[in-house]
Design a protein around this motif. Structure first.
Motif, PDB file in Angstrom:
ATOM      1  N   HIS A   1      67.538  28.068 -17.619  1.00 26.54           N
ATOM      2  CA  HIS A   1      67.715  29.305 -18.371  1.00 26.54           C
ATOM      3  C   HIS A   1      67.332  29.141 -19.836  1.00 26.54           C
ATOM      4  O   HIS A   1      67.585  30.025 -20.633  1.00 26.54           O
ATOM      5  N   GLY A   2      66.785  28.003 -20.187  1.00 29.26           N
ATOM      6  CA  GLY A   2      66.245  27.783 -21.516  1.00 29.26           C
ATOM      7  C   GLY A   2      67.252  27.969 -22.632  1.00 29.26           C
ATOM      8  O   GLY A   2      68.441  27.696 -22.486  1.00 29.26           O
ATOM      9  N   LEU A   3      66.746  28.458 -23.769  1.00 30.45           N
ATOM     10  CA  LEU A   3      67.583  28.618 -24.951  1.00 30.45           C
ATOM     11  C   LEU A   3      68.708  29.619 -24.743  1.00 30.45           C
ATOM     12  O   LEU A   3      69.802  29.446 -25.279  1.00 30.45           O
ATOM     13  N   ALA A   4      68.461  30.653 -23.966  1.00 22.13           N
ATOM     14  CA  ALA A   4      69.520  31.641 -23.716  1.00 22.13           C
ATOM     15  C   ALA A   4      70.701  30.978 -23.016  1.00 22.13           C
ATOM     16  O   ALA A   4      71.862  31.229 -23.363  1.00 22.13           O
ATOM     17  N   GLY A   5      70.422  30.105 -22.059  1.00 22.30           N
ATOM     18  CA  GLY A   5      71.494  29.405 -21.358  1.00 22.30           C
ATOM     19  C   GLY A   5      72.249  28.449 -22.263  1.00 22.30           C
ATOM     20  O   GLY A   5      73.480  28.357 -22.205  1.00 22.30           O
ATOM     21  N   ILE A   6      71.509  27.736 -23.110  1.00 29.09           N
ATOM     22  CA  ILE A   6      72.157  26.820 -24.046  1.00 29.09           C
ATOM     23  C   ILE A   6      73.029  27.604 -25.013  1.00 29.09           C
ATOM     24  O   ILE A   6      74.172  27.239 -25.289  1.00 29.09           O
ATOM     25  N   ARG A   7      72.497  28.707 -25.542  1.00 28.96           N
ATOM     26  CA  ARG A   7      73.249  29.530 -26.498  1.00 28.96           C
ATOM     27  C   ARG A   7      74.540  30.051 -25.863  1.00 28.96           C
ATOM     28  O   ARG A   7      75.600  30.049 -26.487  1.00 28.96           O
ATOM     29  N   GLU A   8      74.476  30.489 -24.610  1.00 31.21           N
ATOM     30  CA  GLU A   8      75.671  30.980 -23.915  1.00 31.21           C
ATOM     31  C   GLU A   8      76.715  29.880 -23.754  1.00 31.21           C
ATOM     32  O   GLU A   8      77.902  30.105 -23.966  1.00 31.21           O
ATOM     33  N   ARG A   9      76.271  28.690 -23.392  1.00 31.08           N
ATOM     34  CA  ARG A   9      77.208  27.586 -23.197  1.00 31.08           C
ATOM     35  C   ARG A   9      77.876  27.171 -24.506  1.00 31.08           C
ATOM     36  O   ARG A   9      79.069  26.888 -24.551  1.00 31.08           O
ATOM     37  N   VAL A  10      77.098  27.130 -25.572  1.00 34.38           N
ATOM     38  CA  VAL A  10      77.648  26.782 -26.883  1.00 34.38           C
ATOM     39  C   VAL A  10      78.652  27.846 -27.328  1.00 34.38           C
ATOM     40  O   VAL A  10      79.724  27.539 -27.845  1.00 34.38           O
TER      41      VAL A  10
ATOM     42  N   ALA B   1      73.113  22.300 -32.386  1.00 35.23           N
ATOM     43  CA  ALA B   1      74.327  22.934 -31.873  1.00 35.23           C
ATOM     44  C   ALA B   1      75.514  22.400 -32.659  1.00 35.23           C
ATOM     45  O   ALA B   1      75.634  21.193 -32.876  1.00 35.23           O
ATOM     46  N   ARG B   2      76.376  23.322 -33.100  1.00 34.21           N
ATOM     47  CA  ARG B   2      77.616  22.950 -33.794  1.00 34.21           C
ATOM     48  C   ARG B   2      78.775  23.473 -32.959  1.00 34.21           C
ATOM     49  O   ARG B   2      78.842  24.666 -32.644  1.00 34.21           O
ATOM     50  N   LEU B   3      79.694  22.576 -32.625  1.00 32.36           N
ATOM     51  CA  LEU B   3      80.836  22.940 -31.786  1.00 32.36           C
ATOM     52  C   LEU B   3      82.125  22.582 -32.502  1.00 32.36           C
ATOM     53  O   LEU B   3      82.286  21.452 -32.960  1.00 32.36           O
ATOM     54  N   PRO B   4      83.051  23.537 -32.594  1.00 30.94           N
ATOM     55  CA  PRO B   4      84.326  23.217 -33.211  1.00 30.94           C
ATOM     56  C   PRO B   4      85.146  22.306 -32.290  1.00 30.94           C
ATOM     57  O   PRO B   4      85.043  22.396 -31.065  1.00 30.94           O
ATOM     58  N   LEU B   5      85.899  21.427 -32.888  1.00 32.50           N
ATOM     59  CA  LEU B   5      86.808  20.564 -32.128  1.00 32.50           C
ATOM     60  C   LEU B   5      88.209  21.124 -32.260  1.00 32.50           C
ATOM     61  O   LEU B   5      88.683  21.342 -33.362  1.00 32.50           O
ATOM     62  N   GLY B   6      88.806  21.416 -31.174  1.00 27.45           N
ATOM     63  CA  GLY B   6      90.127  22.014 -31.186  1.00 27.45           C
ATOM     64  C   GLY B   6      90.201  23.093 -30.143  1.00 27.45           C
ATOM     65  O   GLY B   6      89.341  23.206 -29.285  1.00 27.45           O
ATOM     66  N   PRO B   7      91.224  23.933 -30.213  1.00 31.55           N
ATOM     67  CA  PRO B   7      91.381  24.996 -29.222  1.00 31.55           C
ATOM     68  C   PRO B   7      90.198  25.947 -29.208  1.00 31.55           C
ATOM     69  O   PRO B   7      89.615  26.252 -30.236  1.00 31.55           O
ATOM     70  N   THR B   8      89.806  26.405 -28.021  1.00 25.80           N
ATOM     71  CA  THR B   8      88.746  27.394 -27.884  1.00 25.80           C
ATOM     72  C   THR B   8      89.236  28.724 -28.425  1.00 25.80           C
ATOM     73  O   THR B   8      90.341  29.162 -28.083  1.00 25.80           O
ATOM     74  N   PRO B   9      88.421  29.379 -29.273  1.00 23.01           N
ATOM     75  CA  PRO B   9      88.864  30.658 -29.862  1.00 23.01           C
ATOM     76  C   PRO B   9      89.034  31.757 -28.818  1.00 23.01           C
ATOM     77  O   PRO B   9      88.483  31.746 -27.786  1.00 23.01           O
TER      78      PRO B   9
END
Length: 67
Positions: free
Chosen positions: A29-38, A59-67
């Motif tokens: 699913h290319g970039l759209a799939g990556i963007r959705e997962r992030v 890709a930047r991912l926060p560490l901690g509870p999912t918002p």
């Protein structure tokens, strides 16, 4: 590939020089799939052509509870 982390976030950066074969297969699913997962984890994705050639994806991912 560069991996950076701090107590609050994880950052992954992948760059290439544009000399690839282009034979990735196209079965995903290319970039759209990556963007959705992030986004599921409250993160951000930046991608695009580099001025010196090639492509960059960060890709930047926060560490901690999912918002």
């Amino acid at each position: 590939m560069i991996l950076r982390y701090s107590p609050d976030e994880l950052e992954l950066e992948v760059v290439d020089d544009g000399a690839g074969t282009g034979n990735g297969g196209g079965s995903g699913h290319g970039l759209a799939g990556i963007r959705e997962r992030v986004a599921v984890y409250g993160g951000e994705l930046a991608s695009g052509k580099r001025p010196e050639g090639g492509y960059s994806l960060r890709a930047r991912l926060p560490l901690g509870p999912t918002p």
